[in-house]
Design a protein around this motif. Structure first.
Motif, short mmCIF file in Angstrom:
data_model
loop_
_atom_site.label_atom_id
_atom_site.label_comp_id
_atom_site.label_asym_id
_atom_site.label_seq_id
_atom_site.Cartn_x
_atom_site.Cartn_y
_atom_site.Cartn_z
N PRO A 207 0.40 7.22 -3.77
CA PRO A 207 0.25 5.85 -4.31
C PRO A 207 1.37 5.53 -5.28
O PRO A 207 1.84 6.39 -6.05
N THR A 208 1.83 4.28 -5.25
CA THR A 208 2.89 3.85 -6.16
C THR A 208 2.34 3.23 -7.43
O THR A 208 3.09 3.00 -8.39
N GLY A 209 1.05 2.93 -7.43
CA GLY A 209 0.47 2.19 -8.56
C GLY A 209 0.27 0.73 -8.21
O GLY A 209 -0.56 0.05 -8.81
N GLU A 210 1.01 0.22 -7.24
CA GLU A 210 0.80 -1.13 -6.74
C GLU A 210 -0.28 -1.09 -5.67
O GLU A 210 -0.27 -0.20 -4.81
N ASP A 211 -1.19 -2.02 -5.71
CA ASP A 211 -2.35 -1.99 -4.82
C ASP A 211 -1.93 -1.94 -3.35
O ASP A 211 -1.22 -2.83 -2.86
N VAL A 213 0.11 0.02 -1.81
CA VAL A 213 1.48 0.44 -1.51
C VAL A 213 1.64 1.93 -1.81
O VAL A 213 1.25 2.40 -2.88
N PHE A 214 2.23 2.66 -0.86
CA PHE A 214 2.41 4.11 -0.97
C PHE A 214 3.86 4.45 -0.60
O PHE A 214 4.59 3.62 -0.07
N THR A 215 4.23 5.67 -0.90
CA THR A 215 5.48 6.21 -0.37
C THR A 215 5.16 7.44 0.48
O THR A 215 4.29 8.24 0.12
N LEU A 216 5.86 7.57 1.60
CA LEU A 216 5.60 8.64 2.55
C LEU A 216 6.69 9.70 2.48
O LEU A 216 7.86 9.40 2.22
N GLY A 240 -7.54 11.15 2.13
CA GLY A 240 -7.62 11.67 3.49
C GLY A 240 -6.63 10.99 4.42
O GLY A 240 -5.80 10.15 4.00
N LEU A 241 -6.68 11.37 5.69
CA LEU A 241 -5.74 10.84 6.68
C LEU A 241 -5.91 9.33 6.80
O LEU A 241 -7.01 8.83 7.06
N SER A 242 -4.81 8.61 6.63
CA SER A 242 -4.86 7.15 6.56
C SER A 242 -3.76 6.54 7.42
O SER A 242 -2.80 7.21 7.81
N CYS A 243 -3.92 5.26 7.71
CA CYS A 243 -2.96 4.52 8.53
C CYS A 243 -2.12 3.63 7.63
O CYS A 243 -2.63 2.99 6.70
N PHE A 244 -0.82 3.57 7.93
CA PHE A 244 0.11 2.80 7.10
C PHE A 244 1.04 1.96 7.96
O PHE A 244 1.40 2.36 9.09
N LEU A 245 1.45 0.83 7.42
CA LEU A 245 2.48 0.01 8.02
C LEU A 245 3.81 0.34 7.37
O LEU A 245 3.95 0.26 6.15
N PHE A 279 10.67 10.78 6.85
CA PHE A 279 10.32 9.89 5.76
C PHE A 279 10.52 10.63 4.43
O PHE A 279 10.10 11.78 4.29
N ASP A 280 11.13 9.97 3.48
CA ASP A 280 11.35 10.56 2.17
C ASP A 280 11.41 9.43 1.15
O ASP A 280 12.45 8.80 0.97
N GLY A 281 10.29 9.15 0.53
CA GLY A 281 10.21 7.98 -0.35
C GLY A 281 10.11 6.69 0.44
O GLY A 281 10.42 5.61 -0.08
N THR A 282 9.65 6.79 1.66
CA THR A 282 9.54 5.63 2.54
C THR A 282 8.37 4.74 2.10
O THR A 282 7.24 5.22 1.95
N VAL A 283 8.65 3.47 1.91
CA VAL A 283 7.62 2.54 1.43
C VAL A 283 6.70 2.16 2.58
O VAL A 283 7.16 1.84 3.69
N ALA A 284 5.39 2.21 2.30
CA ALA A 284 4.40 1.93 3.34
C ALA A 284 3.21 1.21 2.74
O ALA A 284 2.87 1.41 1.57
#
Length: 553
Positions: A207-211, A213-216, A240-245, A279-284
């Motif tokens: 999690p990035t802290g923004e609702d 939004v994650f980094t992969l 757990g295992l989650s789906c991301f755009l 992916f390394d710091g990839t925004v999702a």
């Protein structure tokens, strides 16, 4: 000493005789089973457009695009001339021509924005017609179409991206999605340590802290069509295992981290780039609830599995058309191949298999269309029917294609005939989105855990009770197999094969002429068949079957 030998002449040593003319131009939509299915499943309004697409697909221009896209494979460029990381894939212009037509003709995501009943049926019919060109660009078509229902688990993301994914404009190039007239979608599920066991995925989402939004961080083993604009990706989040755009380009126009390590060197599907991204710091952005990634993306998988069924059906029809064309124009032992009883038996047997695959595909397309409009009974049938079709139809394609190639003899074994390209393509759909064992076990899983699937299957089969004794016997046997749960996983392929054959037979009994339905039931269900194509019994009306298939004219 003066030579007495005659002076050599420059005349040709042979004339070109007994070779078939080019197949193209031809109408790829000239398939009675397909057109009847189109009307029956609620999309008769699309027939005129489909016939136009058929003429285009069979044109010399489109067939040349197909060959050129396959021969001139995509090229990975990791860096530009100045050393900046770009991770782009360059495609031959023929690929872009195929894509442009495919998007414009509705084989990508536009059905989701079409409110007419039968829109998804029309899409699957167009997919099977335009698929007479080249199969590789069917991969981004499948994923773009399938991304829409998965993305709808997050309405805000769907509102932002769905207009582009359902557009009929092909707009290639990596740019911010919001500024493009059309978008393509891919998916990233498989990792090298897990394969189909996606719960073994090790890509992490922080999690990035923004609702939302994650980094992969991680590596995917098979991610096809890496030039797509957005990807649905599975990763391990804290919940757990989650789906991301994952967009290739972020909203501010900067490139997201999507490092393509290499392109796969594949058996077939050569025109389509399949990659290993890192992916390394990839925004999702999170799609659906955290920890429910499989449930979120399963709708996408179910859609792409139906595309696998349609793709194999298309491949079989194209191979049959090529084989029958050759037989209609090639002579041997004093007569045309098409007039020789044994060749007619082979082609008729192939025609039966092709019609069964096409008819099942169109029935599943109808179920998909009605399920998308809220029909729960059709949703249940689609769930079990697609899983069964994914196992069986895709499994039939390699042997079918080999037999069709053999109809051309040595001519079919050389690249310029186009048959080797079909042969290399044939195994793909049985592997993509779950190989045979995964597909067979998925059928058992659906029956055991998803309400209404067994009832939907047997309700469908009950529509032809009493019409054919072989079919009745098969349905009864299927019931016994399913009631014996002891060791059923080891028998999964056997059970699913019975389901597939019963379902195909039931559809043919209802919708195909009697010579087709009778021959299919007698051979595939009644055992009056050999171990190879071309072993139809004497009672089979081979002439009626070939006339029905509209091949070899």
């Amino acid at each position: 000493m003066t030579s007495t030998l005659p002076t050599p002449t420059q005349h040709a040593t042979h004339a070109v005789e007994n070779q078939p003319p080019p197949l193209s131009p031809y109408d790829a939509s000239d398939n009675p089973a397909l057109l009847e299915g189109l009307r029956r499943e609620g999309a008769g309004w699309a027939e005129e457009d489909l016939r136009g697409l058929g003429a285009h697909a069979g044109s010399p221009e489109a067939q040349e695009w197909a060959e050129q896209a396959d021969v001139n494979e995509p090229v990975l460029r990791t860096h530009d001339r100045y050393g900046h990381r770009v991770d782009e894939v360059d495609f031959h212009p023929a690929w872009h021509s195929l894509m442009r037509v495919g998007v414009a003709e509705g084989t990508f995501g536009s059905a989701w924005a079409d409110e007419r009943p039968g829109a998804h049926v029309a899409r699957y019919a167009a997919l099977q017609v335009w698929g007479h060109t080249e199969a590789g660009h069917g991969c981004p078509a499948a994923m773009t179409y399938a991304a829409v229902p998965a993305l709808r688990h997050s309405p805000a993301l769907a509102a932002a991206y769905e207009p582009g994914l359902t557009s009929r404009v092909y707009d290639p190039g990596l740019r911010a999605p919001e500024g493009k007239r059309g978008l393509l979608a891919g998916m990233g599920m498989t990792e090298k340590q897990g394969g189909s066991d996606v719960r073994a995925n090790s890509t992490t989402a922080t999690p990035t802290g923004e609702d939302g939004v994650f980094t992969l961080r991680g590596h995917k083993w098979f991610t096809s069509a890496p030039m797509c604009d957005v990807f649905l990706v599975l990763a391990q989040a804290p919940g757990g295992l989650s789906c991301f755009l994952v967009p290739r380009v972020l909203p501010d126009g900067t490139r997201n981290t999507f490092r393509i390590q290499r392109l796969k060197d594949k058996l077939g599907n050569r025109s389509n780039a399949s990659s290993e991204p890192e992916f390394d710091g990839t925004v999702a952005w999170l799609v659906g609830p955290e920890g429910r990634g499989v449930r979120t993306i399963i709708e996408m998988v179910n859609c792409t599995r139906l595309d696998c069924v349609a793709g194999s059906s298309t491949l079989m029809r194209k191979a049959l058309v090529e084989a029958a064309h050759h037989a209609a124009h090639r002579g041997a032992f004093g007569t045309r191949l098409l007039d020789q009883p044994l060749m007619r038996n082979v082609l008729a047997d192939l025609a039966l298999e092709s019609e069964a695959a096409t008819t099942l595909t169109m029935r599943l397309a109808g179920a998909a269309d009605r399920a998308a409009r809220g029909d729960e009974a059709e949703r249940a049938f689609r769930r079990i029917g697609v899983a069964v079709g994914k196992y069986w139809v895709t499994k039939r394609a390699p042997g079918f294609t080999a037999e069709a190639l053999e109809c051309l003899g040595g001519n079919g074994y050389v690249e310029e005939s186009g048959m080797p390209r079909l042969y290399r393509e044939a195994p793909l759909n049985s592997i993509w989105e779950g190989s045979g064992n995964v597909a067979a076990l998925d059928v058992l899983r659906a029956l055991a855990k998803e309400s209404g699937t067994a009832q939907a299957l047997f309700t469908e089969l009950a529509t032809t009770r009493g019409a054919d004794r072989h079919l009745d016997d098969t349905v009864a046997r299927l019931g016994r197999e399913l009631s014996d749960v002891d060791g059923i996983q080891a028998r999964a392929r056997r059970v699913v094969e019975l389901m597939a054959l019963a379902l195909q037979a039931s559809l043919l009994v209802r919708h195909a002429p009697a010579p087709v339905a009778d021959a299919f039931c007698a051979t595939r269900l009644g055992g009056d068949w050999g171990n190879a194509y071309g072993t139809l019994p004497a009672a089979a009306d081979v002439t009626a079957i070939l006339d029905r298939a509209a091949v070899g004219r």
